[in-house]
Enzyme design. Structure first.
Site, PDB file in Angstrom:
ATOM      1  N   THR A 182       0.839  -1.190   0.000  1.00 43.85           N
ATOM      2  CA  THR A 182       0.000   0.000   0.000  1.00 43.85           C
ATOM      3  C   THR A 182       0.876   1.244   0.000  1.00 43.85           C
ATOM      4  OG1 THR A 182      -0.151   0.010   2.422  1.00 43.85           O
ATOM      5  CG2 THR A 182      -1.844  -1.220   1.212  1.00 43.85           C
ATOM      6  N   GLU A 327      -5.593  -3.201  -1.924  1.00 42.77           N
ATOM      7  CA  GLU A 327      -6.195  -4.401  -1.356  1.00 42.77           C
ATOM      8  C   GLU A 327      -7.304  -4.994  -2.225  1.00 42.77           C
ATOM      9  OE1 GLU A 327      -5.015  -1.788   2.235  1.00 42.77           O
ATOM     10  OE2 GLU A 327      -5.687  -1.526   0.165  1.00 42.77           O
ATOM     11  N   LYS A 427     -12.167  16.342  14.339  1.00 40.23           N
ATOM     12  CA  LYS A 427     -13.119  16.463  15.440  1.00 40.23           C
ATOM     13  C   LYS A 427     -12.913  17.801  16.135  1.00 40.23           C
ATOM     14  CE  LYS A 427     -15.569  13.570  18.688  1.00 40.23           C
ATOM     15  NZ  LYS A 427     -15.619  12.238  19.343  1.00 40.23           N
ATOM     16  N   TRP A 432     -17.853  16.369  14.122  1.00 32.50           N
ATOM     17  CA  TRP A 432     -16.966  15.997  13.021  1.00 32.50           C
ATOM     18  C   TRP A 432     -17.041  16.977  11.863  1.00 32.50           C
ATOM     19  CZ3 TRP A 432     -13.371  12.632  14.056  1.00 32.50           C
ATOM     20  CH2 TRP A 432     -13.605  11.602  14.975  1.00 32.50           C
TER      21      TRP A 432
END
Length: 525
Positions: A182, A327, A427, A432
């Site tokens: 990755t 993935e 946050k 959020w």
């Protein structure tokens, strides 16, 4: 029914037999090109396989490649995988400690080195005792001080001295074929070990009419690096249908791509959107048209709707937005060719047959309904990772779904829209803030090239957003006007505390916004 193992070598066998004269073109920095055919590529790859076996490599051994999109790299792709070795593609844009850690975890026995990368490999080899031999790709010779203790050959020398015919695909389809790590845009890179079966089924998914939809009539520019999740599967999909393939080498500068697309009559091209934005800027500055180009596939990171529209208008193409992950091998969703073009309607497309999506809440419980709500995205399919290479324990939930780490929604037509990474959320005051929504709006400003929002620690609120923008060429951005662009479209408390204008926003090794670096440079209180 007959047993017929789904192994990667069958793509090149098919291409050589039924499209044997179709070209594979490998461009050089000087404007020249090396040309071969699928029939010649198959012969060269099989001889390389035989040479690797003659030099003592065993089935399952891993061969690393540190190389660009060239004919020699493609030759080694098929030579390694066809003989049952694992082709471990390394990203030369990562750091020496990261690359050497991958080589050591994989216990790579050989490494193939692309043009201009010998100095990097020398640093890596000092940390990697498992490597036994070197293959030099792209007609380069070893520097006088390079690799003194290692056997080394150019690929042409290796084929001449050791090449021999060998049998391909005489193993189970679940045999490992490729290893890719990755990009490390969130945490440290992690390995994904692809099998022949997973890559074969991913190729069939990519070739569907509502997916990449390439045919033998296409000339495909593979501008996405071959070390980035199998080049999005195009090194397999091209031969599978006999499409003419164009490999641009290491050079993705706009002037080089403009010449290559025009000269070779490219019809379909794939890369991260920053590449196409650079091409648009070059054409706007220098002029020129690309009449052969019909479609551009973008992926790697979210492409704002305003950028999509700009690419389509200037290049005269259809942009297919997509979403995927290493993935997933990597294709997850892609916008069908007949999708509506209304602003905001496209998102990242639908999943082709072979992949399923599920939205869950923070506790992992499936949302009901699944449409028109934002949830945490999980995926399931035959080319989705079960676990990471070298790690114990499954990465799947109880129903066999993989947690992507993305927030997403699915509309009534089944189109996926990525709403952001869960780890990117800010946050502030216990609530959020989603950076993706701010980035999308700011990117619609006519003077903005790229936009990124990061969180900065705040003593009162916990975190506050900071907006980093890269202007388009010859544009001057007013920080106050950028904030006004947001006002009324997001809650006032979402407005960034600071706007930072930079010459270039750093990109990670796969072309995504490098938010780890942005946080290091601009995220301190």
């Amino acid at each position: 029914m007959q047993p017929y193992s789904l192994t990667i070598d069958k793509f090149l066998d098919h291409a050589a037999k039924w499209h044997g004269a179709a070209e594979v073109v490998s461009a050089t920095a000087a404007g020249g090109a090396t040309r071969t055919t699928y029939a010649e590529l198959r012969e060269r790859s099989r001889l390389t396989s035989g040479g690797l076996i003659a030099r003592g490599l065993q089935r399952g051994d891993r061969i690393a490649t540190l190389a660009w999109n060239t004919l020699d790299h493609l030759t080694l792709y098929y030579a390694a995988m066809g003989a049952g070795f694992v082709c471990h593609t390394l990203n030369p844009r990562l750091s020496v400690p990261q690359i050497s850690a991958m080589v050591n975890q994989a216990a790579d026995r050989w490494i193939a080195v692309g043009a201009g990368l010998q100095p990097l490999v020398r640093e890596i080899l000092a940390l990697c005792p498992s490597v036994e031999a070197i293959l030099l790709l792209d007609d380069q010779t070893a520097d006088s001080s390079s690799f003194q203790k290692y056997p080394k050959w150019t690929l042409a020398e290796f084929i001449r001295d050791f090449g021999r015919e060998t049998c391909w695909g005489d193993f189970d389809e679940e045999t490992p074929a490729g290893l890719c790590y990755t990009s490390g845009t969130i945490g440290e890179p992690r390995g994904v070990l692809y099998t022949h079966r997973s890559n074969y089924l991913h190729t069939l998914r990519a070739l569907q009419a509502d997916s990449f939809a390439i045919t033998s009539q296409d000339t495909v520019l593979v501008a996405v690096p071959m070390f980035h999740a199998n080049g999005w599967g195009l090194p397999f999909a091209g031969p599978a249908v006999g499409a003419r393939m164009i490999l641009p080498g290491r050079h993705l500068e706009a002037a080089h791509l403009k010449t290559l697309i025009f000269k070779e009559g490219v019809t379909v091209a794939a890369a991260v959107h920053a590449v196409w934005l650079g091409l648009v800027e070059h054409l706007e500055s220098e002029g020129g048209e690309l009449p052969s180009l019909k479609r551009v596939v973008v992926g790697g990171s979210h492409c704002p709707e305003a950028v999509v529209a700009r690419i389509e208008e200037r290049l005269g193409v259809l942009v297919q937005t997509s979403w995927g992950m290493t993935e997933l091998s990597p294709l997850g969703t892609i916008m069908p060719l007949d999708a509506p073009k209304a602003a905001g309607a496209r998102g990242s497309g639908r999943p082709p047959l072979g992949l399923d999506l599920k939205l869950v809440d923070a506790a992992g419980v499936a949302l009901s309904p699944q449409r028109n709500v934002i949830g945490r995205l999980r995926v399931k399919g035959a080319s989705v990772a079960d676990r990471y290479f070298g790690e114990d324990g499954s990465a799947l939930d109880a129903e066999g779904y993989f947690d992507t780490g993305d927030l997403a929604s699915i509309d009534d037509a089944g189109n996926l829209t990525i709403a952001g990474r869960t780890k990117d959320l800010i946050k502030s005051g216990g609530e959020w803030i989603n950076p993706r929504e701010i980035e999308e709006i700011v990117s619609s400003h006519p003077g903005v090239g790229l936009a990124a929002v990061i969180g900065r620690p705040d003593q009162k609120w916990g975190e506050r957003p900071v907006l980093v923008v890269e202007p388009l060429k010859n544009c001057t951005l007013d920080r106050g006007m950028l904030l006004e662009t947001l006002r009324g479209k997001v809650p006032d408390w979402w407005l960034p505390d600071e706007v930072i204008v930079v010459e270039r926003i750093p990109l990670a090794a796969t072309g995504k916004l490098d938010k780890k670096r942005l946080r290091r440079e601009y995220g301190s209180a």
